[in-house]
Motif scaffolding. Structure first.
Motif, PDB file in Angstrom:
ATOM      1  N   ARG A   1       3.181   9.777 -10.069  1.00 51.78           N
ATOM      2  CA  ARG A   1       2.407   9.976 -11.301  1.00 51.78           C
ATOM      3  C   ARG A   1       1.683  11.326 -11.275  1.00 51.78           C
ATOM      4  NH1 ARG A   1       1.260   4.436 -10.952  1.00 51.78           N
ATOM      5  NH2 ARG A   1      -0.714   4.839  -9.916  1.00 51.78           N
ATOM      6  N   HIS A   2       1.128  11.675 -10.126  1.00 53.90           N
ATOM      7  CA  HIS A   2       0.420  12.950  -9.979  1.00 53.90           C
ATOM      8  C   HIS A   2       1.376  14.132 -10.211  1.00 53.90           C
ATOM      9  CE1 HIS A   2      -2.466  15.862  -8.473  1.00 53.90           C
ATOM     10  NE2 HIS A   2      -1.559  16.293  -7.617  1.00 53.90           N
ATOM     11  N   LEU A   3       2.561  14.066  -9.596  1.00 51.50           N
ATOM     12  CA  LEU A   3       3.547  15.134  -9.790  1.00 51.50           C
ATOM     13  C   LEU A   3       3.988  15.230 -11.244  1.00 51.50           C
ATOM     14  CD1 LEU A   3       5.798  14.766  -6.622  1.00 51.50           C
ATOM     15  CD2 LEU A   3       4.215  16.627  -7.143  1.00 51.50           C
ATOM     16  N   THR A   4       4.175  14.092 -11.884  1.00 50.39           N
ATOM     17  CA  THR A   4       4.590  14.073 -13.293  1.00 50.39           C
ATOM     18  C   THR A   4       3.514  14.708 -14.167  1.00 50.39           C
ATOM     19  OG1 THR A   4       5.936  12.109 -12.949  1.00 50.39           O
ATOM     20  CG2 THR A   4       5.266  12.576 -15.219  1.00 50.39           C
ATOM     21  N   THR A   5       2.251  14.383 -13.908  1.00 44.47           N
ATOM     22  CA  THR A   5       1.148  14.962 -14.673  1.00 44.47           C
ATOM     23  C   THR A   5       1.111  16.470 -14.500  1.00 44.47           C
ATOM     24  OG1 THR A   5      -0.131  12.928 -14.439  1.00 44.47           O
ATOM     25  CG2 THR A   5      -1.360  14.927 -14.984  1.00 44.47           C
ATOM     26  N   GLN A   6       1.287  16.947 -13.267  1.00 41.42           N
ATOM     27  CA  GLN A   6       1.301  18.391 -13.026  1.00 41.42           C
ATOM     28  C   GLN A   6       2.472  19.058 -13.748  1.00 41.42           C
ATOM     29  OE1 GLN A   6       1.159  18.616  -8.703  1.00 41.42           O
ATOM     30  NE2 GLN A   6      -0.942  19.372  -8.852  1.00 41.42           N
ATOM     31  N   LEU A   7       3.630  18.431 -13.692  1.00 41.70           N
ATOM     32  CA  LEU A   7       4.810  18.982 -14.356  1.00 41.70           C
ATOM     33  C   LEU A   7       4.607  19.032 -15.867  1.00 41.70           C
ATOM     34  CD1 LEU A   7       7.664  20.067 -14.112  1.00 41.70           C
ATOM     35  CD2 LEU A   7       8.496  17.714 -14.154  1.00 41.70           C
TER      36      LEU A   7
ATOM     37  N   ALA B   1       0.831  -1.209   0.000  1.00 43.05           N
ATOM     38  CA  ALA B   1       0.000   0.000   0.000  1.00 43.05           C
ATOM     39  C   ALA B   1       0.865   1.258   0.000  1.00 43.05           C
ATOM     40  CB  ALA B   1      -0.942  -0.006   1.204  1.00 43.05           C
ATOM     41  N   VAL B   2       1.936   1.248   0.765  1.00 39.23           N
ATOM     42  CA  VAL B   2       2.849   2.397   0.799  1.00 39.23           C
ATOM     43  C   VAL B   2       3.507   2.577  -0.573  1.00 39.23           C
ATOM     44  CG1 VAL B   2       5.017   3.260   1.784  1.00 39.23           C
ATOM     45  CG2 VAL B   2       3.242   2.323   3.277  1.00 39.23           C
ATOM     46  N   ALA B   3       3.931   1.482  -1.177  1.00 38.63           N
ATOM     47  CA  ALA B   3       4.563   1.554  -2.502  1.00 38.63           C
ATOM     48  C   ALA B   3       3.567   2.086  -3.542  1.00 38.63           C
ATOM     49  CB  ALA B   3       5.081   0.183  -2.920  1.00 38.63           C
ATOM     50  N   ARG B   4       2.314   1.619  -3.481  1.00 44.57           N
ATOM     51  CA  ARG B   4       1.293   2.109  -4.409  1.00 44.57           C
ATOM     52  C   ARG B   4       1.065   3.610  -4.224  1.00 44.57           C
ATOM     53  NH1 ARG B   4      -1.347  -2.553  -3.137  1.00 44.57           N
ATOM     54  NH2 ARG B   4      -2.724  -1.470  -1.674  1.00 44.57           N
ATOM     55  N   ARG B   5       1.029   4.059  -2.981  1.00 41.97           N
ATOM     56  CA  ARG B   5       0.815   5.482  -2.691  1.00 41.97           C
ATOM     57  C   ARG B   5       1.970   6.314  -3.238  1.00 41.97           C
ATOM     58  NH1 ARG B   5      -0.589   9.970  -3.012  1.00 41.97           N
ATOM     59  NH2 ARG B   5      -0.751  11.407  -1.291  1.00 41.97           N
ATOM     60  N   LYS B   6       3.200   5.832  -3.080  1.00 43.51           N
ATOM     61  CA  LYS B   6       4.356   6.558  -3.620  1.00 43.51           C
ATOM     62  C   LYS B   6       4.279   6.652  -5.140  1.00 43.51           C
ATOM     63  CE  LYS B   6       7.802   5.708  -0.035  1.00 43.51           C
ATOM     64  NZ  LYS B   6       9.064   5.022   0.293  1.00 43.51           N
ATOM     65  N   GLU B   7       3.891   5.550  -5.789  1.00 48.35           N
ATOM     66  CA  GLU B   7       3.767   5.546  -7.251  1.00 48.35           C
ATOM     67  C   GLU B   7       2.680   6.508  -7.712  1.00 48.35           C
ATOM     68  OE1 GLU B   7       3.132   1.500  -8.487  1.00 48.35           O
ATOM     69  OE2 GLU B   7       5.071   0.855  -7.669  1.00 48.35           O
TER      70      GLU B   7
END
Length: 167
Positions: free
Chosen positions: A124-130, A114-120
């Motif tokens: 992905r969210h940061l990459t989309t914003q960038l 679950a922690v690994a999924r949250r990090k991924e």
């Protein structure tokens, strides 16, 4: 050899003054400002044992949600101590048995996944914003702005003043 283990206590709600007073008779505690997180040292041979001893000492005195070791162990893991209901324990036992695992190992793997999924998801969210910013700005502009923001954040003190501000 018996060592001291730093244990963080997360409460389900802020502790009252009376609860804190009674708990401090059992163990020394440091509290955050809203009395929802506490820190203490517990003597024990292992981190796991320190969590069990502390749970036993404080469970009736405070509304404990989670106990965690404050520092990672030799394997780099932070240990959690959760009080689970019988229904949840049974569910975990059945799920672990279905996978051929011990309940402890099943729960550990489930939390790690679950922690690994949250990090991924976060990455992905940061990459989309960038990528959205790169539509309207050049990479150089973004890099300059990022460096400026990081440097100003690094120089900020917890009280909101800049480290270059005279005291």
């Amino acid at each position: 050899m018996t060592a001291h283990h730093a244990i963080e206590i997360t409460l389900t709600r802020p502790a009252t003054a009376g609860e804190l007073r009674r708990a401090r008779r059992a163990v020394p505690l440091a509290t955050n400002t809203d009395h929802t997180r506490l820190l203490t040292l517990q003597r024990a041979k292992t981190s796991r044992r320190a969590l069990r001893v502390l749970r036993h000492r404080l469970d009736a005195l405070l509304p404990i949600d989670v106990l965690t070791t404050h520092y990672p162990d030799r394997e780099g893991c932070v240990l959690l101590n959760l009080a689970l209901s019988n229904t949840v324990r049974t569910t975990i036992r059945h799920a672990a048995a279905a996978r051929g695992q011990r309940p402890r190992d099943f729960l550990s793997q489930t939390v790690a996944d679950a922690v690994a999924r949250r990090k991924e998801e976060h990455a992905r969210h940061l990459t989309t914003q960038l990528e959205g910013l790169l539509i309207e700005h050049t990479p150089e502009e973004l890099l300059l702005c990022t460096a400026s923001a990081l440097l100003s954040h690094h120089n900020r003190l917890p009280n909101g003043k800049s480290s270059s501000t005279p005291s």
